[in-house]
Design an enzyme around this catalytic site. Structure first.
Site, PDB file in Angstrom:
ATOM      1  CG  HIS A 152      -1.849   1.158   1.279  1.00 45.08           C
ATOM      2  ND1 HIS A 152      -2.964   1.227   0.482  1.00 45.08           N
ATOM      3  CD2 HIS A 152      -1.816   2.308   1.994  1.00 45.08           C
ATOM      4  CE1 HIS A 152      -3.591   2.379   0.716  1.00 45.08           C
ATOM      5  NE2 HIS A 152      -2.923   3.044   1.620  1.00 45.08           N
TER       6      HIS A 152
ATOM      7  N   GLY B 181      -9.970  -6.392   7.197  1.00 51.16           N
ATOM      8  CA  GLY B 181     -10.158  -4.952   7.076  1.00 51.16           C
ATOM      9  C   GLY B 181      -9.531  -4.396   5.811  1.00 51.16           C
TER      10      GLY B 181
ATOM     11  CG  ASP C 299      -5.184  -0.673   2.673  1.00 51.93           C
ATOM     12  OD1 ASP C 299      -4.843  -1.666   2.007  1.00 51.93           O
ATOM     13  OD2 ASP C 299      -5.733   0.318   2.167  1.00 51.93           O
TER      14      ASP C 299
END
Length: 199
Positions: A117, A151, A153
């Protein structure tokens, strides 16, 4: 719980939705003769994704798995899950895969699925992380490789690399500098996981 090291080369699958630049970095880091592991399958939810083309060029099986409008995630996960099973995959890497997988799918791969990410998580999760960083006025951001959980990230962090935010930065220039670090961070994180150094 740690699944690694395996005592044999890991069989790796990459899921990607876009141009495949992180896939390219991973292919260079894990060629077929790497004793830690190598990529044997690339899956994309976009027929036109350059990632599929790069897989074909590298002589790796490339599979387009559609994500239909109706019950898309369910159908995608059923087909993708069967492909992962058929190819005896040990580790799944999300590389620019722009979909949120179901808790059930992720749980089945717990400890064996990673994502990258473009921020220093837990800061700026979700879409447009670079824009979020610029709007927040932070002096640095970066990239994070993490285990995937249910969830968005939010899974346990494997490693991060930092990038300064320059006064002249636009979303595009910042994204380009973060991407350079992603290409270093993702292979290093995968190496650590496969060696059993993180779990």
């Amino acid at each position: 719980m740690s699944y690694f090291p395996l005592g044999r080369p890991a069989r790796i699958a990459v899921m990607a939705s876009g141009r495949g630049s992180n896939l390219e970095a991973l292919l260079k880091a894990f060629p077929h003769d790497n004793p830690l592991g190598h990529i044997v399958l690339v899956i994309s939810d976009k027929r036109e994704a350059l990632a599929l083309q790069k897989a074909v060029e590298a002589q790796i099986e490339a599979e387009y798995v559609p994500w239909p409008k109706e019950r898309g995630r369910e159908q995608f996960e059923r087909v993708a899950g069967q492909l992962l099973h058929d190819h005896r995959i040990d580790l799944v890497l999300l590389a620019g895969f722009m979909r949120l997988l179901s808790p059930g799918f992720v749980q089945a791969w717990e400890g064996r699925i990673l994502n990258i990410h473009p921020s220093l998580l837990p800061q700026f999760p979700g879409l447009h992380a670079q824009r979020q960083a610029l709007e927040a006025g932070v002096s640095e951001t970066g990239c994070t490789v993490h285990f995937v959980d249910a969830g968005m990230d939010t899974g346990p962090i494997v490693l991060q690399r930092r990038v300064p935010v320059l006064p002249s930065d636009t979303e595009e220039t910042l994204a380009a500098r973060i991407l350079e670090q992603e290409h270093l961070a993702y292979p290093e994180a995968v190496r650590r996981v496969l060696k059993g150094e993180v779990s």
